[in-house]
Every structure is written in C-alpha cells, then in structure tokens.
Design an enzyme around this catalytic site. Structure first.
Site, PDB file in Angstrom:
ATOM      1  N   TYR A  62       0.854  -1.187   0.000  1.00  0.00           N
ATOM      2  CA  TYR A  62       0.000   0.000   0.000  1.00  0.00           C
ATOM      3  C   TYR A  62       0.890   1.237   0.000  1.00  0.00           C
ATOM      4  O   TYR A  62       1.439   1.624   1.003  1.00  0.00           O
ATOM      5  CB  TYR A  62      -0.934   0.022   1.206  1.00  0.00           C
ATOM      6  CG  TYR A  62      -1.906  -1.133   1.288  1.00  0.00           C
ATOM      7  CD1 TYR A  62      -2.158  -1.950   0.194  1.00  0.00           C
ATOM      8  CD2 TYR A  62      -2.572  -1.416   2.476  1.00  0.00           C
ATOM      9  CE1 TYR A  62      -3.058  -3.009   0.285  1.00  0.00           C
ATOM     10  CE2 TYR A  62      -3.467  -2.468   2.572  1.00  0.00           C
ATOM     11  CZ  TYR A  62      -3.704  -3.260   1.477  1.00  0.00           C
ATOM     12  OH  TYR A  62      -4.584  -4.320   1.580  1.00  0.00           O
ATOM     13  N   PRO A 211     -16.101  -4.889   1.948  1.00  0.00           N
ATOM     14  CA  PRO A 211     -17.269  -5.406   2.666  1.00  0.00           C
ATOM     15  C   PRO A 211     -18.541  -4.600   2.464  1.00  0.00           C
ATOM     16  O   PRO A 211     -19.642  -5.145   2.590  1.00  0.00           O
ATOM     17  CB  PRO A 211     -16.829  -5.365   4.141  1.00  0.00           C
ATOM     18  CG  PRO A 211     -15.803  -4.271   4.176  1.00  0.00           C
ATOM     19  CD  PRO A 211     -15.070  -4.379   2.875  1.00  0.00           C
ATOM     20  N   GLY A 218     -20.968  -7.206 -10.301  1.00  0.00           N
ATOM     21  CA  GLY A 218     -21.085  -7.155 -11.759  1.00  0.00           C
ATOM     22  C   GLY A 218     -22.527  -7.024 -12.184  1.00  0.00           C
ATOM     23  O   GLY A 218     -23.206  -6.059 -11.845  1.00  0.00           O
TER      24      GLY A 218
END
Length: 296
Positions: A62, A211, A218
């Site tokens: 990150y 979450p 999709g």
C-alpha cells in the site's frame, strides 16, 4: 445479539472489535504514493480507538510502504488495545495496476517482514498475512514454511492468508496454525464463500474485503441494490451500512475491515454493528447469490 456486536478473538489471544479498519485508502491515487491529505490521515488514524476500532489492516504494497509509515507516525507508541495486521508478497513497479505482481521467494518474504517491522517500529507483528497465493517463483509450501520459521523466531505472533484458494488454505494449515484469512466477499460478490466455510470449520477469523461494496457483483449490482434498499430504509441506515451489518449476521467468524478517508464515514461503518436484522432479512440478502455454485 451481544456476541455479534462485541468482540472477536484472533488466534485465541487477540481480542478485537468486530469491525476493523482497512487502511488501504490512506494512500495516493490507485494505491500509489503517499496519502495527499497527510494531516487528515493522521487525524483519522488517531480517532480509531475513540470510535471503538482497535484492529488495523495494512500491507507493505500500500503506497508501497507509505501506509505503514503513516500508521507508525500517527499511532506509535501503540496502545495495548491496538492490533495491527500487515502483509507481504505483492510487489508494485509503478502507478499502473499492471505493474502489480507476486513474489513468493522465501528470502523476499523474510525481507518484506523485516522491512514492515522497521517501518511500523515493531519487534513482532501481531498478524502477518501472506498477501497472495498466486506466486509461482517458489513452492507454496516453502512460502508458508518461511512464515512459520519467522513465527518460531518471534517475529510473527499469528499467520494469516490473503488471496488464496481453499486448497492452499488446507495445505497451509498442515504446515502452520492459520488464524485468519481474507477474501472478496460481500452482498453482491461471494467469491470467497468457500474460504468463509473453511475459516468457520477451522476456527479462523474471516476478513472480507470490499465489505460495504454494492457494485462488486457485476451484473448482480442493480438487483442487489434494489433488494437492499427497502431493508435499509426500514432500519434507517444506508445500503452500505446494511451490507456490513449483514456480514456480521452472516457468520460468527466475520471481521469486516471497511476503509474510509472520512471520520463521518468511519462512524457510519462502526454504527453498522448496531443494526439488528431479523432472520428473514438476513436470509433475503444471503439468497441474492447462490453461494453453492461458487468455486474457489
């Protein structure tokens, strides 16, 4: 209800609140470079304990590296209440996501852990994840074996797995005690369904990433959003809060780690733990996706 809203224990000795914080968003665009609002990021991290959040999920990739450094700047020396999880095994060569890759070389994994410890200013990390099971430059068993060796040496308290198959999870458990697993799992996308089952059966904690997302499904996204809207309205919460609340009702192994750059949004995420859903509401959301048809 009290069990759902209270705490969960990682590896029998790390007790944390059941909603953690995924720190990935505190980076630059596309998770590349430092977080532009540096002071704002520091303030948000320093607010976590006040909001009842004592579990932070980060990774060396990150930034890379900038997220761990920001956490150290904001929170070191760390409160005894705080549990930090970090990961190693992904590499990143530039701004484009296409530069993202995987390395499983045991020497690289050892270096990754040692550098994470240095950046976080820790002697031992409480939870360390192998960030990916995709690496092919070393046998998966050797990767887990190296993590186990570093655990035996005292550098890792507990081992977790991220982005692995159920088969890899089973293999890893034959080598080391695996206490946590992360995978993509939310109201619309249940890709990690088999890993959730495996975590429940083994006693591991399951941290679903994305979450609160309603779009990861999709083609399912619009249908899922429509189904959640009336339930969310009935409880006076946002669909994203409902998505987090459903996860907490879905399994006692669940430890969601929603990320945010906003204190107000952080408070909304934490408030999701107070949403009390009926069995019928939980079933309605669960049945939006056929989890039995999903193969890891």
């Amino acid at each position: 209800m009290a069990d759902r809203l209270d705490t969960i224990t990682i590896g029998r000795d790390l007790e944390v609140r059941k909603i953690g914080y995924g720190a990935m968003q505190l980076t630059g665009p596309q998770v590349w470079g430092p977080y532009p609002d540096h002071e704002g990021g520091v303030r948000l991290l320093r607010s976590l304990l006040d909001q009842g959040v004592n579990f932070i999920d980060t990774a060396d990739v990150y930034g890379p590296h900038t997220n761990e450094l920001l956490i150290r700047e904001a929170l070191h020396p760390y409160s005894d209440e705080l549990v930090i999880a970090t990961k190693g095994g992904f590499v990143r060569g530039g701004y484009e996501y296409s530069t993202l890759g995987w390395v499983g070389n045991p020497k690289y994994l050892r270096q990754s852990l040692m550098m994470s410890l240095r950046r976080l200013r820790l002697d031992r990390v409480q939870l360390y994840y192998l960030h990916s099971g995709y690496a092919t430059d070393a046998p998966f068993e050797d990767q887990i074996g190296e993590l186990k060796a570093m655990q035996d040496e005292g550098y890792i308290q507990h081992i977790g797995l991220s982005n692995v198959t159920p088969e890899q999870f089973a293999t890893a458990r034959g080598i080391a005690d695996i206490v946590a697993v992360t995978a993509l799992y939310n109201v619309g996308n249940r890709r990690g369904a088999q890993l959730l089952t495996a975590a429940e059966e083994s006693g591991a904690v399951f941290s679903p990433w994305h979450p609160a997302s309603l779009r990861d499904g999709g083609d399912n996204a619009d249908r899922v959003a429509s189904a959640l809207a009336p339930i969310a309205a009935a409880h006076g919460v946002t669909p994203q809060q409902l998505a987090i609340a459903w996860l907490l009702h879905r399994s006692p192994a669940m430890l969601p780690i929603p990320g945010t750059r906003s204190l107000a949004h952080l408070r909304e995420n934490v408030a999701a733990a107070s949403v009390d859903l009926s069995d019928d509401e939980v079933a309605t959301i669960t049945e939006l996706v056929d989890e039995k048809a999903i193969h890891g």
